[in-house]
Design an enzyme around this catalytic site. Structure first.
Site, PDB file in Angstrom:
ATOM      1  N   ASP A  76      -6.999  -1.218  -4.569  1.00  0.00           N
ATOM      2  CA  ASP A  76      -8.064  -0.886  -3.618  1.00  0.00           C
ATOM      3  C   ASP A  76      -8.957   0.219  -4.182  1.00  0.00           C
ATOM      4  OD1 ASP A  76      -6.831  -2.662  -1.814  1.00  0.00           O
ATOM      5  OD2 ASP A  76      -5.724  -1.045  -0.824  1.00  0.00           O
ATOM      6  N   ASP A 117       0.858  -1.186   0.000  1.00  0.00           N
ATOM      7  CA  ASP A 117       0.000   0.000   0.000  1.00  0.00           C
ATOM      8  C   ASP A 117       0.889   1.229   0.000  1.00  0.00           C
ATOM      9  OD1 ASP A 117      -2.413  -1.452   0.124  1.00  0.00           O
ATOM     10  OD2 ASP A 117      -2.299  -1.593   2.295  1.00  0.00           O
TER      11      ASP A 117
END
Length: 185
Positions: free
Chosen positions: A163, A138
């Site tokens: 995401d 991330d």
């Protein structure tokens, strides 16, 4: 001459799905590899006061939640993508299904696949775990609202492009395609 027949329209929609999935997964992986090769794990760089790039590895689901073992989570993701693939296949066979709805499902599949690549391969590639035990990379952080002490009140999660594909597609479905979901149920 300007009319597109049902077979040509169907082929175009199949190619649209393929293009969305391949392009979104490629973008996701390019961003993740760029972060992993230019940042140290845990490093953050301020782009603006409200946007940072970070290198974080997420072992669980959204927001780092770990409800299942890593292997179970990876296998669940694979099954979910398989079911979504079957679902989009059935949608593509129905000419009345809006192309926009099909595109949103393709973005959900792409986002899931982007994170599956991390889970299946990254542990082995980066040498910290075996196949199916990798962590998701991330990098996007938007600390938008702070309290008087400077602590971030909103938005704390660090997330990735995959995401974003999932979140934006689900939002589009909820805003524009609830009728389609109701038809399918």
């Amino acid at each position: 001459m300007g009319e597109t027949g049902p077979i040509e329209r169907s082929k175009k929609r199949v190619w649209l799905v393929i293009a969305i999935v391949l392009l979104a997964v490629a973008i996701d992986q390019i961003i993740k590899w760029s972060i992993a090769s230019h940042f140290y794990l845990g490093e953050s760089r301020e782009v603006t006061s409200w946007f940072w790039l970070c290198y974080v590895e997420n072992n669980g689901m959204a927001f780092g939640i770990e409800w299942f073992s890593k292997l179970a989570l990876t296998l669940f993701r694979l099954v979910a993508v398989g079911l979504l693939g079957w679902y989009i296949h059935t949608l593509l066979r129905k000419p009345e299904t809006p192309t926009g709805y099909i595109a949103t499902i393709a973005f959900i599949i792409a986002g899931a696949l982007g994170n599956i690549v991390d889970c299946v391969f990254y542990g082995k590639i980066f040498g910290y775990a075996g196949w199916f035990y990798g962590r998701v990379i991330d990098m996007f952080y938007f600390p938008l609202i702070h309290n008087s002490a400077g602590e971030v009140l909103f938005f704390r999660p660090v997330f990735n492009f995959a995401d974003s594909c999932i979140t934006c597609a689900v939002a589009a479905i909820l805003l524009f395609y609830m009728k389609e979901i109701n038809k399918q149920v």
